[in-house]
Motif scaffolding. Sequence first.
Motif, PDB file in Angstrom:
ATOM      1  N   GLY A  70     -15.732 -20.115 -55.247  1.00  0.00           N
ATOM      2  CA  GLY A  70     -16.584 -18.968 -55.519  1.00  0.00           C
ATOM      3  C   GLY A  70     -16.299 -17.790 -54.619  1.00  0.00           C
ATOM      4  N   SER A  71     -15.505 -18.053 -53.559  1.00  0.00           N
ATOM      5  CA  SER A  71     -15.059 -16.994 -52.644  1.00  0.00           C
ATOM      6  C   SER A  71     -16.215 -16.229 -52.009  1.00  0.00           C
ATOM      7  CB  SER A  71     -14.129 -16.012 -53.387  1.00  0.00           C
ATOM      8  OG  SER A  71     -12.999 -16.678 -53.877  1.00  0.00           O
ATOM      9  N   ARG A  72     -17.305 -16.930 -51.701  1.00  0.00           N
ATOM     10  CA  ARG A  72     -18.445 -16.290 -51.053  1.00  0.00           C
ATOM     11  C   ARG A  72     -18.545 -16.660 -49.567  1.00  0.00           C
ATOM     12  NH1 ARG A  72     -21.673 -13.927 -54.760  1.00  0.00           N
ATOM     13  NH2 ARG A  72     -23.344 -13.713 -53.215  1.00  0.00           N
ATOM     14  N   ILE A  73     -17.832 -17.712 -49.159  1.00  0.00           N
ATOM     15  CA  ILE A  73     -17.801 -18.121 -47.760  1.00  0.00           C
ATOM     16  C   ILE A  73     -16.350 -18.366 -47.349  1.00  0.00           C
ATOM     17  CG2 ILE A  73     -18.520 -19.839 -46.052  1.00  0.00           C
ATOM     18  CD1 ILE A  73     -20.895 -20.492 -47.794  1.00  0.00           C
ATOM     19  N   GLY A  74     -15.951 -17.782 -46.230  1.00  0.00           N
ATOM     20  CA  GLY A  74     -14.607 -17.990 -45.712  1.00  0.00           C
ATOM     21  C   GLY A  74     -14.639 -18.261 -44.222  1.00  0.00           C
ATOM     22  N   VAL A  75     -13.641 -18.999 -43.737  1.00  0.00           N
ATOM     23  CA  VAL A  75     -13.584 -19.358 -42.318  1.00  0.00           C
ATOM     24  C   VAL A  75     -12.164 -19.205 -41.802  1.00  0.00           C
ATOM     25  CG1 VAL A  75     -13.767 -21.267 -40.669  1.00  0.00           C
ATOM     26  CG2 VAL A  75     -15.531 -20.961 -42.404  1.00  0.00           C
ATOM     27  N   LEU A  76     -12.044 -18.696 -40.588  1.00  0.00           N
ATOM     28  CA  LEU A  76     -10.787 -18.708 -39.843  1.00  0.00           C
ATOM     29  C   LEU A  76     -11.009 -19.534 -38.583  1.00  0.00           C
ATOM     30  CD1 LEU A  76      -9.552 -14.991 -39.995  1.00  0.00           C
ATOM     31  CD2 LEU A  76      -8.537 -16.958 -41.159  1.00  0.00           C
ATOM     32  N   VAL A  77     -10.094 -20.443 -38.287  1.00  0.00           N
ATOM     33  CA  VAL A  77     -10.221 -21.265 -37.096  1.00  0.00           C
ATOM     34  C   VAL A  77      -8.878 -21.340 -36.380  1.00  0.00           C
ATOM     35  CG1 VAL A  77      -9.767 -23.406 -38.361  1.00  0.00           C
ATOM     36  CG2 VAL A  77     -10.986 -23.500 -36.185  1.00  0.00           C
ATOM     37  N   GLU A  78      -8.911 -21.296 -35.054  1.00  0.00           N
ATOM     38  CA  GLU A  78      -7.702 -21.473 -34.247  1.00  0.00           C
ATOM     39  C   GLU A  78      -7.738 -22.855 -33.626  1.00  0.00           C
ATOM     40  OE1 GLU A  78      -5.447 -19.736 -30.255  1.00  0.00           O
ATOM     41  OE2 GLU A  78      -6.954 -18.494 -31.274  1.00  0.00           O
ATOM     42  N   LEU A  79      -6.722 -23.663 -33.965  1.00  0.00           N
ATOM     43  CA  LEU A  79      -6.590 -25.014 -33.441  1.00  0.00           C
ATOM     44  C   LEU A  79      -5.346 -25.070 -32.565  1.00  0.00           C
ATOM     45  CD1 LEU A  79      -7.855 -27.897 -33.637  1.00  0.00           C
ATOM     46  CD2 LEU A  79      -6.168 -28.366 -35.414  1.00  0.00           C
ATOM     47  N   ASN A  80      -5.515 -25.481 -31.313  1.00  0.00           N
ATOM     48  CA  ASN A  80      -4.409 -25.489 -30.354  1.00  0.00           C
ATOM     49  C   ASN A  80      -3.908 -26.892 -30.048  1.00  0.00           C
ATOM     50  OD1 ASN A  80      -6.148 -22.888 -28.626  1.00  0.00           O
ATOM     51  ND2 ASN A  80      -4.395 -22.648 -29.983  1.00  0.00           N
ATOM     52  N   CYS A  81      -2.615 -26.981 -29.723  1.00  0.00           N
ATOM     53  CA  CYS A  81      -1.984 -28.218 -29.287  1.00  0.00           C
ATOM     54  C   CYS A  81      -0.963 -27.871 -28.203  1.00  0.00           C
ATOM     55  CB  CYS A  81      -1.332 -28.951 -30.455  1.00  0.00           C
ATOM     56  SG  CYS A  81      -0.123 -27.962 -31.361  1.00  0.00           S
ATOM     57  N   GLU A  82      -0.205 -28.861 -27.762  1.00  0.00           N
ATOM     58  CA  GLU A  82       0.719 -28.631 -26.649  1.00  0.00           C
ATOM     59  C   GLU A  82       2.110 -28.176 -27.079  1.00  0.00           C
ATOM     60  OE1 GLU A  82       0.762 -31.670 -23.561  1.00  0.00           O
ATOM     61  OE2 GLU A  82      -1.082 -32.487 -24.406  1.00  0.00           O
ATOM     62  N   ILE A 103     -16.812 -26.056 -40.779  1.00  0.00           N
ATOM     63  CA  ILE A 103     -17.528 -24.860 -40.330  1.00  0.00           C
ATOM     64  C   ILE A 103     -18.189 -24.159 -41.503  1.00  0.00           C
ATOM     65  CG2 ILE A 103     -17.240 -22.584 -39.264  1.00  0.00           C
ATOM     66  CD1 ILE A 103     -14.841 -23.876 -37.713  1.00  0.00           C
ATOM     67  N   ALA A 104     -17.500 -24.103 -42.637  1.00  0.00           N
ATOM     68  CA  ALA A 104     -18.069 -23.489 -43.829  1.00  0.00           C
ATOM     69  C   ALA A 104     -19.294 -24.255 -44.314  1.00  0.00           C
ATOM     70  CB  ALA A 104     -17.019 -23.418 -44.933  1.00  0.00           C
ATOM     71  N   ALA A 105     -19.262 -25.580 -44.159  1.00  0.00           N
ATOM     72  CA  ALA A 105     -20.352 -26.425 -44.647  1.00  0.00           C
ATOM     73  C   ALA A 105     -21.559 -26.437 -43.723  1.00  0.00           C
ATOM     74  CB  ALA A 105     -19.857 -27.852 -44.849  1.00  0.00           C
ATOM     75  N   ARG A 191     -10.158 -23.804 -30.407  1.00  0.00           N
ATOM     76  CA  ARG A 191     -10.375 -22.712 -29.461  1.00  0.00           C
ATOM     77  C   ARG A 191     -11.505 -21.788 -29.903  1.00  0.00           C
ATOM     78  NH1 ARG A 191      -6.798 -17.408 -28.117  1.00  0.00           N
ATOM     79  NH2 ARG A 191      -8.055 -16.711 -26.365  1.00  0.00           N
ATOM     80  N   ARG A 192     -11.474 -21.381 -31.174  1.00  0.00           N
ATOM     81  CA  ARG A 192     -12.468 -20.419 -31.658  1.00  0.00           C
ATOM     82  C   ARG A 192     -12.478 -20.415 -33.183  1.00  0.00           C
ATOM     83  NH1 ARG A 192      -9.248 -14.712 -30.299  1.00  0.00           N
ATOM     84  NH2 ARG A 192      -7.191 -15.460 -30.956  1.00  0.00           N
ATOM     85  N   PHE A 193     -13.531 -19.834 -33.733  1.00  0.00           N
ATOM     86  CA  PHE A 193     -13.616 -19.708 -35.183  1.00  0.00           C
ATOM     87  C   PHE A 193     -14.478 -18.509 -35.554  1.00  0.00           C
ATOM     88  CE2 PHE A 193     -17.230 -22.437 -34.045  1.00  0.00           C
ATOM     89  CZ  PHE A 193     -18.267 -21.838 -34.737  1.00  0.00           C
ATOM     90  N   GLU A 194     -14.320 -18.094 -36.789  1.00  0.00           N
ATOM     91  CA  GLU A 194     -15.133 -16.992 -37.327  1.00  0.00           C
ATOM     92  C   GLU A 194     -15.498 -17.345 -38.763  1.00  0.00           C
ATOM     93  OE1 GLU A 194     -17.362 -13.833 -36.804  1.00  0.00           O
ATOM     94  OE2 GLU A 194     -15.808 -14.237 -35.288  1.00  0.00           O
ATOM     95  N   ARG A 195     -16.776 -17.198 -39.086  1.00  0.00           N
ATOM     96  CA  ARG A 195     -17.256 -17.472 -40.436  1.00  0.00           C
ATOM     97  C   ARG A 195     -17.612 -16.158 -41.122  1.00  0.00           C
ATOM     98  NH1 ARG A 195     -21.449 -19.824 -39.089  1.00  0.00           N
ATOM     99  NH2 ARG A 195     -20.865 -22.024 -39.123  1.00  0.00           N
ATOM    100  N   PHE A 196     -17.185 -16.014 -42.372  1.00  0.00           N
ATOM    101  CA  PHE A 196     -17.481 -14.810 -43.152  1.00  0.00           C
ATOM    102  C   PHE A 196     -18.311 -15.201 -44.371  1.00  0.00           C
ATOM    103  CE2 PHE A 196     -13.508 -14.265 -40.936  1.00  0.00           C
ATOM    104  CZ  PHE A 196     -13.619 -12.988 -40.376  1.00  0.00           C
ATOM    105  N   ILE A 197     -19.487 -14.580 -44.512  1.00  0.00           N
ATOM    106  CA  ILE A 197     -20.350 -14.829 -45.663  1.00  0.00           C
ATOM    107  C   ILE A 197     -20.504 -13.520 -46.432  1.00  0.00           C
ATOM    108  CG2 ILE A 197     -22.640 -15.565 -46.430  1.00  0.00           C
ATOM    109  CD1 ILE A 197     -22.853 -17.203 -43.868  1.00  0.00           C
ATOM    110  N   LEU A 198     -20.197 -13.566 -47.706  1.00  0.00           N
ATOM    111  CA  LEU A 198     -20.220 -12.366 -48.538  1.00  0.00           C
ATOM    112  C   LEU A 198     -21.583 -11.670 -48.468  1.00  0.00           C
ATOM    113  CD1 LEU A 198     -18.571 -10.721 -50.638  1.00  0.00           C
ATOM    114  CD2 LEU A 198     -19.688 -12.103 -52.401  1.00  0.00           C
ATOM    115  N   GLY A 199     -21.544 -10.382 -48.120  1.00  0.00           N
ATOM    116  CA  GLY A 199     -22.764  -9.586 -48.080  1.00  0.00           C
ATOM    117  C   GLY A 199     -23.606  -9.755 -46.841  1.00  0.00           C
TER     118      GLY A 199
END
Length: 220
Positions: A70-82, A103-105, A191-199
Amino acid sequence: MLKKISTNNIKELRNKTGAGMTDCKKALEASDGKIDIAIQTLRKKGLASADKKSNRLVTEGLVESYVHAGSRIGVLVELNCETDFVARQPEFRQLAKDVAMQIAACQSVQYVSQNDIPEKVILYEQNFELEKDDLLTKSIDIKNKIVQGRVEKRLQELSLLNQNFIKRHEITIEELIKQNISLWGENIKIRRFERFILGEGLESKNNTFTKEVSDMINNK
């Protein structure tokens, strides 16, 4: 006499735990082929080995995205390793995708771990609970214990690592990460994340704009 362990049993255990084939075979042999006991054995072993690696520096990894149907919720996450080698593996990318989906859920999640929660947020939650009507008649000691329990529960709700993994409810996200640390043999961190919710936030901005226009008209 040791029970003969089938390849299918080893694969099943590997799919459930993410552990290596050899470790799965040994765990099944030690548990006489009982998968539930083997899972517990591997989990304990995995968590122990993961804790030893938790302080290693992680400078590689990837940024993964997840957009819900539905493209109403989006997430960006940074996952780190060695190492770049692990970062390029399909399983590592899938792990990042699973974390982003989690994170979206979980709309209440705002921080990676409880250690990331600012002191002012903790104090706010404590004061909020102290002012609830159902605690007015309680003694100080009882009130403090109840508040402590409620605040701890709230902080867990805010923390990503404390959430039960949506694909395997018997483990938390923290345990999922530690199992992958054991699997790859190197440290892994969200490391970090950002959640985007439409509107999200538009209504409050519109209300502010409306008030500003109203004030301008009234001041004429």
